[in-house]
Design a protein around this motif. Sequence first.
Motif, PDB file in Angstrom:
ATOM      1  N   ASP A 257       6.973 -10.386  10.867  1.00  0.00           N
ATOM      2  CA  ASP A 257       8.271  -9.745  10.739  1.00  0.00           C
ATOM      3  C   ASP A 257       9.338 -10.809  10.447  1.00  0.00           C
ATOM      4  O   ASP A 257       9.491 -11.764  11.216  1.00  0.00           O
ATOM      5  CB  ASP A 257       8.634  -8.987  12.011  1.00  0.00           C
TER       6      ASP A 257
ATOM      7  N   HIS B 218       6.627   5.568   1.747  1.00  0.00           N
ATOM      8  CA  HIS B 218       7.614   5.476   0.669  1.00  0.00           C
ATOM      9  C   HIS B 218       8.798   6.404   0.884  1.00  0.00           C
ATOM     10  O   HIS B 218       9.882   6.151   0.391  1.00  0.00           O
ATOM     11  CB  HIS B 218       6.959   5.834  -0.675  1.00  0.00           C
ATOM     12  N   SER B 219       8.579   7.506   1.549  1.00  0.00           N
ATOM     13  CA  SER B 219       9.633   8.495   1.758  1.00  0.00           C
ATOM     14  C   SER B 219       9.312   9.297   3.008  1.00  0.00           C
ATOM     15  O   SER B 219       8.281   9.086   3.654  1.00  0.00           O
ATOM     16  CB  SER B 219       9.720   9.425   0.548  1.00  0.00           C
TER      17      SER B 219
ATOM     18  N   THR C 209       6.908  -7.908   0.045  1.00  0.00           N
ATOM     19  CA  THR C 209       7.245  -7.511   1.398  1.00  0.00           C
ATOM     20  C   THR C 209       6.222  -6.510   1.911  1.00  0.00           C
ATOM     21  O   THR C 209       5.391  -6.005   1.159  1.00  0.00           O
ATOM     22  CB  THR C 209       8.645  -6.867   1.460  1.00  0.00           C
ATOM     23  N   TYR C 210       6.325  -6.231   3.168  1.00  0.00           N
ATOM     24  CA  TYR C 210       5.440  -5.257   3.794  1.00  0.00           C
ATOM     25  C   TYR C 210       6.307  -4.116   4.307  1.00  0.00           C
ATOM     26  O   TYR C 210       7.243  -4.333   5.076  1.00  0.00           O
ATOM     27  CB  TYR C 210       4.681  -5.898   4.967  1.00  0.00           C
ATOM     28  N   ARG C 211       6.025  -2.931   3.859  1.00  0.00           N
ATOM     29  CA  ARG C 211       6.775  -1.750   4.272  1.00  0.00           C
ATOM     30  C   ARG C 211       6.128  -1.173   5.522  1.00  0.00           C
ATOM     31  O   ARG C 211       4.961  -0.826   5.531  1.00  0.00           O
ATOM     32  CB  ARG C 211       6.790  -0.718   3.136  1.00  0.00           C
ATOM     33  N   TYR C 212       6.888  -1.076   6.600  1.00  0.00           N
ATOM     34  CA  TYR C 212       6.351  -0.560   7.857  1.00  0.00           C
ATOM     35  C   TYR C 212       6.149   0.947   7.830  1.00  0.00           C
ATOM     36  O   TYR C 212       5.355   1.475   8.580  1.00  0.00           O
ATOM     37  CB  TYR C 212       7.276  -0.902   9.023  1.00  0.00           C
ATOM     38  N   ARG C 213       6.898   1.626   6.989  1.00  0.00           N
ATOM     39  CA  ARG C 213       6.803   3.086   6.910  1.00  0.00           C
ATOM     40  C   ARG C 213       6.366   3.482   5.509  1.00  0.00           C
ATOM     41  O   ARG C 213       6.267   2.658   4.619  1.00  0.00           O
ATOM     42  CB  ARG C 213       8.159   3.708   7.231  1.00  0.00           C
TER      43      ARG C 213
END
Length: 113
Positions: A58, A36-37, A30-34
């Motif tokens: 998306d 890690h924390s 997957t692709y994380r838009y933001r």
Amino acid sequence: MDVEAVYAAGQKAVEWCRSGKGPFILEMKTYRYRGHSMSDPAKYRTREEVQTVREKRDPIEHLGQTLVARHIATEEELKALDKETRLIVNTAAEFAIESAEPDVSELYTDVIA
């Protein structure tokens, strides 16, 4: 990032396992838009990269376009569903924020491990 591909892979994995062939591992890329924390500003990606992925890959947007193209749903129906979902999530979040902390005795209630 493809809802239908994940569903198909899940069906294959379930069939495999239920037939007694043993465990099955699914890797989801997957692709994380933001970041890690909250402390990760995600400076390793440009805004343009993130925006391009949002526009072209998306999974929710892609599934919506697929449903409209297949005449399963209309744009209006999807917008109404999105609005209803946001209301449910916001109501649940408000409830959680406004509620008292549960008693410590509830710590392991409904935990399956």
